[in-house]
Motif scaffolding. Structure first.
Motif, PDB file in Angstrom:
ATOM      1  N   UNK A  34       0.836  -1.204   0.000  1.00 36.65           N
ATOM      2  CA  UNK A  34       0.000   0.000   0.000  1.00 36.65           C
ATOM      3  C   UNK A  34       0.870   1.253   0.000  1.00 36.65           C
ATOM      4  N   UNK A  35       1.895   1.239   0.833  1.00 38.79           N
ATOM      5  CA  UNK A  35       2.801   2.386   0.897  1.00 38.79           C
ATOM      6  C   UNK A  35       3.546   2.574  -0.418  1.00 38.79           C
ATOM      7  N   UNK A  36       3.995   1.482  -0.990  1.00 39.20           N
ATOM      8  CA  UNK A  36       4.712   1.557  -2.264  1.00 39.20           C
ATOM      9  C   UNK A  36       3.821   2.148  -3.368  1.00 39.20           C
ATOM     10  N   UNK A  37       2.587   1.681  -3.444  1.00 40.52           N
ATOM     11  CA  UNK A  37       1.669   2.210  -4.459  1.00 40.52           C
ATOM     12  C   UNK A  37       1.350   3.687  -4.203  1.00 40.52           C
ATOM     13  N   UNK A  38       1.145   4.047  -2.946  1.00 39.24           N
ATOM     14  CA  UNK A  38       0.842   5.443  -2.619  1.00 39.24           C
ATOM     15  C   UNK A  38       2.020   6.349  -2.959  1.00 39.24           C
ATOM     16  N   UNK A  39       3.231   5.882  -2.677  1.00 36.52           N
ATOM     17  CA  UNK A  39       4.420   6.679  -3.001  1.00 36.52           C
ATOM     18  C   UNK A  39       4.579   6.844  -4.510  1.00 36.52           C
ATOM     19  N   UNK A  40       4.302   5.771  -5.243  1.00 38.87           N
ATOM     20  CA  UNK A  40       4.385   5.851  -6.703  1.00 38.87           C
ATOM     21  C   UNK A  40       3.357   6.844  -7.231  1.00 38.87           C
ATOM     22  N   UNK A  49      -1.588   6.847 -14.057  1.00 39.64           N
ATOM     23  CA  UNK A  49      -0.697   6.166 -13.116  1.00 39.64           C
ATOM     24  C   UNK A  49      -1.109   6.463 -11.678  1.00 39.64           C
ATOM     25  N   UNK A  50      -1.420   7.722 -11.400  1.00 34.90           N
ATOM     26  CA  UNK A  50      -1.853   8.113 -10.057  1.00 34.90           C
ATOM     27  C   UNK A  50      -3.110   7.335  -9.672  1.00 34.90           C
ATOM     28  N   UNK A  51      -4.076   7.316 -10.571  1.00 36.46           N
ATOM     29  CA  UNK A  51      -5.335   6.634 -10.304  1.00 36.46           C
ATOM     30  C   UNK A  51      -5.129   5.138 -10.083  1.00 36.46           C
ATOM     31  N   UNK A  52      -4.350   4.501 -10.943  1.00 35.62           N
ATOM     32  CA  UNK A  52      -4.114   3.057 -10.820  1.00 35.62           C
ATOM     33  C   UNK A  52      -3.410   2.702  -9.513  1.00 35.62           C
ATOM     34  N   UNK A  54      -3.161   4.574  -6.728  1.00 32.23           N
ATOM     35  CA  UNK A  54      -3.994   4.929  -5.575  1.00 32.23           C
ATOM     36  C   UNK A  54      -5.055   3.858  -5.351  1.00 32.23           C
ATOM     37  N   UNK A  55      -5.625   3.350  -6.428  1.00 28.67           N
ATOM     38  CA  UNK A  55      -6.624   2.285  -6.328  1.00 28.67           C
ATOM     39  C   UNK A  55      -5.996   1.008  -5.771  1.00 28.67           C
ATOM     40  N   UNK A  56      -4.800   0.676  -6.223  1.00 30.24           N
ATOM     41  CA  UNK A  56      -4.110  -0.516  -5.722  1.00 30.24           C
ATOM     42  C   UNK A  56      -3.789  -0.366  -4.232  1.00 30.24           C
ATOM     43  N   UNK A  57      -3.343   0.808  -3.826  1.00 26.55           N
ATOM     44  CA  UNK A  57      -3.048   1.062  -2.412  1.00 26.55           C
ATOM     45  C   UNK A  57      -4.308   0.899  -1.573  1.00 26.55           C
ATOM     46  N   UNK A  58      -5.392   1.432  -2.072  1.00 27.03           N
ATOM     47  CA  UNK A  58      -6.676   1.341  -1.362  1.00 27.03           C
ATOM     48  C   UNK A  58      -7.103  -0.116  -1.176  1.00 27.03           C
ATOM     49  N   UNK A  59      -6.873  -0.945  -2.165  1.00 25.62           N
ATOM     50  CA  UNK A  59      -7.214  -2.366  -2.059  1.00 25.62           C
ATOM     51  C   UNK A  59      -6.452  -3.050  -0.934  1.00 25.62           C
ATOM     52  N   UNK A  60      -5.168  -2.746  -0.808  1.00 26.48           N
ATOM     53  CA  UNK A  60      -4.361  -3.329   0.271  1.00 26.48           C
ATOM     54  C   UNK A  60      -4.821  -2.818   1.638  1.00 26.48           C
ATOM     55  N   UNK A  61      -5.194  -1.561   1.695  1.00 24.95           N
ATOM     56  CA  UNK A  61      -5.655  -0.980   2.961  1.00 24.95           C
ATOM     57  C   UNK A  61      -6.975  -1.613   3.393  1.00 24.95           C
ATOM     58  N   UNK A  62      -7.828  -1.955   2.442  1.00 27.43           N
ATOM     59  CA  UNK A  62      -9.098  -2.607   2.775  1.00 27.43           C
ATOM     60  C   UNK A  62      -8.858  -3.949   3.468  1.00 27.43           C
ATOM     61  N   UNK A  63      -7.871  -4.692   2.997  1.00 20.91           N
ATOM     62  CA  UNK A  63      -7.538  -5.984   3.625  1.00 20.91           C
ATOM     63  C   UNK A  63      -7.082  -5.758   5.062  1.00 20.91           C
ATOM     64  N   UNK A  64      -6.226  -4.766   5.262  1.00 21.71           N
ATOM     65  CA  UNK A  64      -5.738  -4.439   6.605  1.00 21.71           C
ATOM     66  C   UNK A  64      -6.911  -4.053   7.498  1.00 21.71           C
TER      67      UNK A  64
END
Length: 105
Positions: A34-40, A49-52, A54-64
């Motif tokens: 999540x952190x890696x995607x947010x930093x990217x 790229x930002x949208x993709x 940010x969406x990937x980071x959000x998916x990992x955060x949902x699991x957490x």
């Protein structure tokens, strides 16, 4: 307990530990991913790229988040069981909370 039952018990215990370890490892990597995607996303100048990312980071955060919510539920159950004097059930609920909190790391 005969030798075959002992072997089966040891194999089952090993499998459970392996699955638990894999689940904890997978969940632990969600924070890093999540952190890696947010930093990217933060470093990118491209909206797609930002949208993709940010969406990937959000998916990992949902699991957490799901693990944290399950941990709270287990802790509430532990408190209720403890108040009723159900030591074994309170302990089991506490152990479940530990598993969820470890998975959320």
């Amino acid at each position: 307990m005969n030798i075959n039952q002992k072997k089966l018990t040891i194999i089952c215990a090993g499998m459970l530990l392996s699955v638990s370890t894999i689940n904890v490892y997978a969940a632990e990597s969600h924070i890093a991913l999540a952190l890696e995607h947010a930093q990217t996303a933060a470093k990118s100048g491209d909206t797609k790229t930002i949208s993709n990312h940010a969406d990937a980071a959000k998916g990992h955060i949902k699991v957490i988040d799901e693990h944290l919510k399950a941990g709270v539920i287990s802790l509430n159950a532990a408190i209720e069981h403890a108040k009723q004097g159900h030591t074994d059930l309170a302990k089991k609920s506490s152990e479940e909370a530990v598993l969820h909190l470890n998975a959320a790391q």
